[in-house]
Scaffold this active site. Structure first.
Site, PDB file in Angstrom:
ATOM      1  NE  ARG A   5      -3.478   0.152   2.650  1.00 35.55           N
ATOM      2  CZ  ARG A   5      -3.867   0.476   3.882  1.00 35.55           C
ATOM      3  NH1 ARG A   5      -3.716  -0.364   4.885  1.00 35.55           N
ATOM      4  NH2 ARG A   5      -4.398   1.649   4.126  1.00 35.55           N
ATOM      5  CG  HIS A  51      -7.720   6.145  11.488  1.00 35.40           C
ATOM      6  ND1 HIS A  51      -8.778   5.705  10.717  1.00 35.40           N
ATOM      7  CD2 HIS A  51      -8.252   6.442  12.704  1.00 35.40           C
ATOM      8  CE1 HIS A  51      -9.893   5.741  11.434  1.00 35.40           C
ATOM      9  NE2 HIS A  51      -9.602   6.188  12.631  1.00 35.40           N
ATOM     10  CB  THR A  67     -16.107   8.249   5.777  1.00 41.51           C
ATOM     11  OG1 THR A  67     -15.990   7.273   6.826  1.00 41.51           O
ATOM     12  CG2 THR A  67     -17.033   9.371   6.206  1.00 41.51           C
ATOM     13  CG  ASN A  85     -20.465   7.855   0.441  1.00 40.32           C
ATOM     14  OD1 ASN A  85     -20.514   6.968  -0.403  1.00 40.32           O
ATOM     15  ND2 ASN A  85     -19.805   7.721   1.580  1.00 40.32           N
TER      16      ASN A  85
HETATM   17  C1  BJW Z   1     -16.906   7.423  -2.478  1.00 40.21           C
HETATM   18  C2  BJW Z   1     -16.183   7.320  -3.655  1.00 40.21           C
HETATM   19  C3  BJW Z   1     -16.080   8.484  -4.409  1.00 40.21           C
HETATM   20  C4  BJW Z   1     -16.128   5.393  -2.753  1.00 40.21           C
HETATM   21  N1  BJW Z   1     -16.659   9.604  -3.985  1.00 40.21           N
HETATM   22  N2  BJW Z   1     -17.497   8.547  -2.095  1.00 40.21           N
HETATM   23  C5  BJW Z   1     -18.091   2.965  19.578  1.00 40.21           C
HETATM   24  C6  BJW Z   1     -19.095   2.118  19.151  1.00 40.21           C
HETATM   25  C7  BJW Z   1     -18.781   0.904  18.545  1.00 40.21           C
HETATM   26  C8  BJW Z   1     -17.460   0.502  18.388  1.00 40.21           C
HETATM   27  C9  BJW Z   1     -16.475   1.328  18.813  1.00 40.21           C
HETATM   28  C10 BJW Z   1     -16.797   2.535  19.401  1.00 40.21           C
HETATM   29  N3  BJW Z   1     -15.628   3.158  19.723  1.00 40.21           N
HETATM   30  C11 BJW Z   1     -14.593   2.374  19.346  1.00 40.21           C
HETATM   31  C12 BJW Z   1     -15.069   1.236  18.789  1.00 40.21           C
HETATM   32  C13 BJW Z   1     -14.248   0.117  18.248  1.00 40.21           C
HETATM   33  C14 BJW Z   1     -13.666   0.392  16.890  1.00 40.21           C
HETATM   34  C15 BJW Z   1     -14.805   0.552  15.887  1.00 40.21           C
HETATM   35  O1  BJW Z   1     -15.165   1.626  15.469  1.00 40.21           O
HETATM   36  N4  BJW Z   1     -15.360  -0.548  15.439  1.00 40.21           N
HETATM   37  C16 BJW Z   1     -16.431  -0.504  14.454  1.00 40.21           C
HETATM   38  C17 BJW Z   1     -16.093  -1.453  13.310  1.00 40.21           C
HETATM   39  C18 BJW Z   1     -17.745  -0.804  15.127  1.00 40.21           C
HETATM   40  N5  BJW Z   1     -12.797   1.556  16.908  1.00 40.21           N
HETATM   41  C19 BJW Z   1     -11.532   1.453  17.268  1.00 40.21           C
HETATM   42  O2  BJW Z   1     -11.055   0.389  17.625  1.00 40.21           O
HETATM   43  C20 BJW Z   1     -10.686   2.723  17.263  1.00 40.21           C
HETATM   44  N6  BJW Z   1     -10.009   2.827  18.521  1.00 40.21           N
HETATM   45  C21 BJW Z   1     -10.630   3.205  19.619  1.00 40.21           C
HETATM   46  O3  BJW Z   1     -11.770   3.615  19.616  1.00 40.21           O
HETATM   47  O4  BJW Z   1      -9.863   3.103  20.757  1.00 40.21           O
HETATM   48  C22 BJW Z   1     -10.560   2.984  22.000  1.00 40.21           C
HETATM   49  C23 BJW Z   1     -10.793   1.503  22.233  1.00 40.21           C
HETATM   50  C24 BJW Z   1      -9.774   0.752  22.760  1.00 40.21           C
HETATM   51  C25 BJW Z   1      -9.984  -0.611  22.963  1.00 40.21           C
HETATM   52  C26 BJW Z   1     -11.200  -1.217  22.643  1.00 40.21           C
HETATM   53  C27 BJW Z   1     -12.211  -0.448  22.051  1.00 40.21           C
HETATM   54  C28 BJW Z   1     -12.010   0.924  21.864  1.00 40.21           C
HETATM   55  C29 BJW Z   1      -9.583   2.655  16.229  1.00 40.21           C
HETATM   56  C30 BJW Z   1     -10.104   2.626  14.833  1.00 40.21           C
HETATM   57  C31 BJW Z   1      -8.937   2.500  13.851  1.00 40.21           C
HETATM   58  C32 BJW Z   1      -9.406   2.228  12.433  1.00 40.21           C
HETATM   59  N7  BJW Z   1      -8.278   1.872  11.661  1.00 40.21           N
HETATM   60  C33 BJW Z   1      -8.446   1.672  10.211  1.00 40.21           C
HETATM   61  C34 BJW Z   1      -7.087   1.211   9.625  1.00 40.21           C
HETATM   62  C35 BJW Z   1      -6.118   2.393   9.574  1.00 40.21           C
HETATM   63  C36 BJW Z   1      -4.793   1.995   9.013  1.00 40.21           C
HETATM   64  C37 BJW Z   1      -4.873   1.593   7.556  1.00 40.21           C
HETATM   65  O5  BJW Z   1      -5.230   2.408   6.680  1.00 40.21           O
HETATM   66  O6  BJW Z   1      -4.539   0.454   7.255  1.00 40.21           O
HETATM   67  O7  BJW Z   1      -8.866   2.889   9.597  1.00 40.21           O
HETATM   68  S1  BJW Z   1      -9.761   0.529   9.781  1.00 40.21           S
HETATM   69  C38 BJW Z   1     -10.308   1.416   8.365  1.00 40.21           C
HETATM   70  O8  BJW Z   1     -11.637   1.952   8.538  1.00 40.21           O
HETATM   71  C39 BJW Z   1      -9.368   2.627   8.260  1.00 40.21           C
HETATM   72  C40 BJW Z   1     -10.294   3.700   7.804  1.00 40.21           C
HETATM   73  O9  BJW Z   1      -9.729   4.958   8.108  1.00 40.21           O
HETATM   74  C41 BJW Z   1     -11.550   3.388   8.567  1.00 40.21           C
HETATM   75  C42 BJW Z   1     -12.789   4.009   7.997  1.00 40.21           C
HETATM   76  O10 BJW Z   1     -13.037   3.517   6.698  1.00 40.21           O
HETATM   77  P1  BJW Z   1     -13.594   4.537   5.590  1.00 40.21           P
HETATM   78  O11 BJW Z   1     -12.588   5.577   5.337  1.00 40.21           O
HETATM   79  O12 BJW Z   1     -14.942   4.990   5.992  1.00 40.21           O
HETATM   80  O13 BJW Z   1     -13.615   3.596   4.293  1.00 40.21           O
HETATM   81  P2  BJW Z   1     -14.764   2.603   3.780  1.00 40.21           P
HETATM   82  O14 BJW Z   1     -14.138   1.701   2.798  1.00 40.21           O
HETATM   83  O15 BJW Z   1     -15.463   1.979   4.913  1.00 40.21           O
HETATM   84  O16 BJW Z   1     -15.831   3.536   3.052  1.00 40.21           O
HETATM   85  C43 BJW Z   1     -15.542   4.188   1.827  1.00 40.21           C
HETATM   86  C44 BJW Z   1     -16.727   5.052   1.467  1.00 40.21           C
HETATM   87  O17 BJW Z   1     -16.377   5.833   0.353  1.00 40.21           O
HETATM   88  C45 BJW Z   1     -17.973   4.230   1.085  1.00 40.21           C
HETATM   89  O18 BJW Z   1     -19.098   4.770   1.780  1.00 40.21           O
HETATM   90  C46 BJW Z   1     -18.121   4.487  -0.435  1.00 40.21           C
HETATM   91  O19 BJW Z   1     -19.481   4.541  -0.865  1.00 40.21           O
HETATM   92  C47 BJW Z   1     -17.467   5.835  -0.566  1.00 40.21           C
HETATM   93  N8  BJW Z   1     -16.892   6.119  -1.872  1.00 40.21           N
HETATM   94  N9  BJW Z   1     -15.749   5.978  -3.768  1.00 40.21           N
HETATM   95  C48 BJW Z   1     -17.383   9.570  -2.825  1.00 40.21           C
HETATM   96  N10 BJW Z   1     -15.409   8.468  -5.593  1.00 40.21           N
END
Ligand code: BJW
Length: 269
Positions: free
Chosen positions: A76, A125, A194, A219
């Site tokens: 990546r 992130h 997102t 989006n």
């Molecule tokens: C277009 C398009 C175009 C396409 N034009 N649009 C509260 C409630 C529930 C759960 C939790 C909570 N708080 C914390 C949690 C746990 C967890 C979490 O959220 N889990 C969920 C799955 C439920 N969160 C965490 O663990 C976070 N840490 C934390 O809260 O610490 C406290 C804690 C400690 C211990 C236990 C629990 C909590 C950390 C989150 C880290 C996320 N990391 C990643 C990887 C980063 C590194 C890497 O890049 O490899 O971040 S995962 C991945 O998802 C990455 C992204 O930044 C993130 C979001 O994804 P994103 O950007 O939204 O992408 P997609 O693919 O999902 O969506 C793309 C969108 O684009 C789509 O909608 C398309 O339609 C659109 N699109 N082309 C416009 N041209």
């Protein structure tokens, strides 16, 4: 969400942008999709199609399969080094120049906002270009990528890892604090590309709305955030954002890619 058609939502958003004093843009993988960077929740292609990115982006995956995870990030890192920012990234840099206060709050680790010229930037992130010691967290400038093993920290011998935030890891407190502060203060929040599935980033639009901001989602598809947005502009960010900038500031010298001075919004294909 307000019951309104695309043209009206576009005009309202452009007007809000032109009059805004403080704009926050929360971005996700979709904003970089038109640069050729794969998103997380869309189907993967090529080399990595049999792996779920959400399973690889975890401390557990790195503990169990460090070489697999290291190689995925190396792939990546090389991929993002070879792509360019797209008109959506440039449009946000343009907004930063045009409004009194603007902050891009990105979940992306690809560095494309900075390369497009955004300087008011929070990388929630982390950044894939950086590597750190997995034990001490020290950022490492150089590492030996020859050989079949994951490189180790020269100081303590622990494995090196990308300086990104995996699931169940804490975000940098100063990053999430600054993002929440912007969400409370902004009068317009653009939520771009997102899925809104990952917290704490996914909570920022509702915080902004509760504090009085207009929230606009850009989006291709509906997301979990759509229902609470004031307006949803469906289509590619690389078309919609430059058009908004040109509509908000028709006389500005613009680097964005739509015809100058247009007053009617383009209909995304
Ligand atoms: C277009 C398009 C175009 C396409 N034009 N649009 C509260 C409630 C529930 C759960 C939790 C909570 N708080 C914390 C949690 C746990 C967890 C979490 O959220 N889990 C969920 C799955 C439920 N969160 C965490 O663990 C976070 N840490 C934390 O809260 O610490 C406290 C804690 C400690 C211990 C236990 C629990 C909590 C950390 C989150 C880290 C996320 N990391 C990643 C990887 C980063 C590194 C890497 O890049 O490899 O971040 S995962 C991945 O998802 C990455 C992204 O930044 C993130 C979001 O994804 P994103 O950007 O939204 O992408 P997609 O693919 O999902 O969506 C793309 C969108 O684009 C789509 O909608 C398309 O339609 C659109 N699109 N082309 C416009 N041209």
């Amino acid at each position: 969400m307000r019951d309104t058609d695309y043209e009206s939502a576009f005009e309202q958003t452009a007007r809000a942008l032109a009059g805004a004093r403080c704009v926050a843009a929360l971005t996700g993988a979709g904003i970089s999709a038109e640069s050729g960077v794969p998103t997380f929740r869309d189907a993967q292609t090529g080399l990595w199609e049999k792996f779920d990115p959400l399973q690889l982006a975890t401390p557990r995956a790195f503990a169990e399969h460090p070489k697999l995870v290291w190689d995925w990030y190396t792939w990546r890192r090389e991929l993002v080094a070879g792509v360019k920012p797209n008109p959506a990234h440039y449009a946000l840099a343009e907004i930063e120049r045009a409004v009194p206060e603007c902050m891009v709050i990105t979940q992306n680790v690809d560095g494309l906002h900075r390369r497009a010229g955004s300087r008011k930037l929070i990388e929630l992130h982390g950044n894939i270009a950086r590597v750190k010691c997995s034990r001490e967290g020290t950022v490492v400038e150089r590492w030996d990528s020859a050989g079949d093993e994951v490189p180790r920290c020269a100081a303590c011998g622990a494995l090196l890892r990308p300086d990104v935030v995996w699931f169940e890891e804490m975000l940098a407190p100063e990053a999430i604090d600054a993002a929440e502060s912007m969400a409370r203060r902004c009068d317009l929040m653009l939520v771009i590309g997102t899925s809104g599935e990952v917290y704490p980033a996914a909570a920022l639009p509702s915080l902004a709305k509760a504090c009085g901001a207009l929230v606009v989602e850009i989006n291709l598809s509906a997301t979990t955030l759509s229902a609470s947005a004031d307006y949803c502009l469906r289509g590619p960010a690389g078309t919609i954002l430059p058009a908004l900038v040109n509509d908000a500031w028709p006389d500005a010298s613009s680097i964005v890619a739509t015809p100058r001075g247009r007053r009617s919004p383009p209909r995304p294909a």
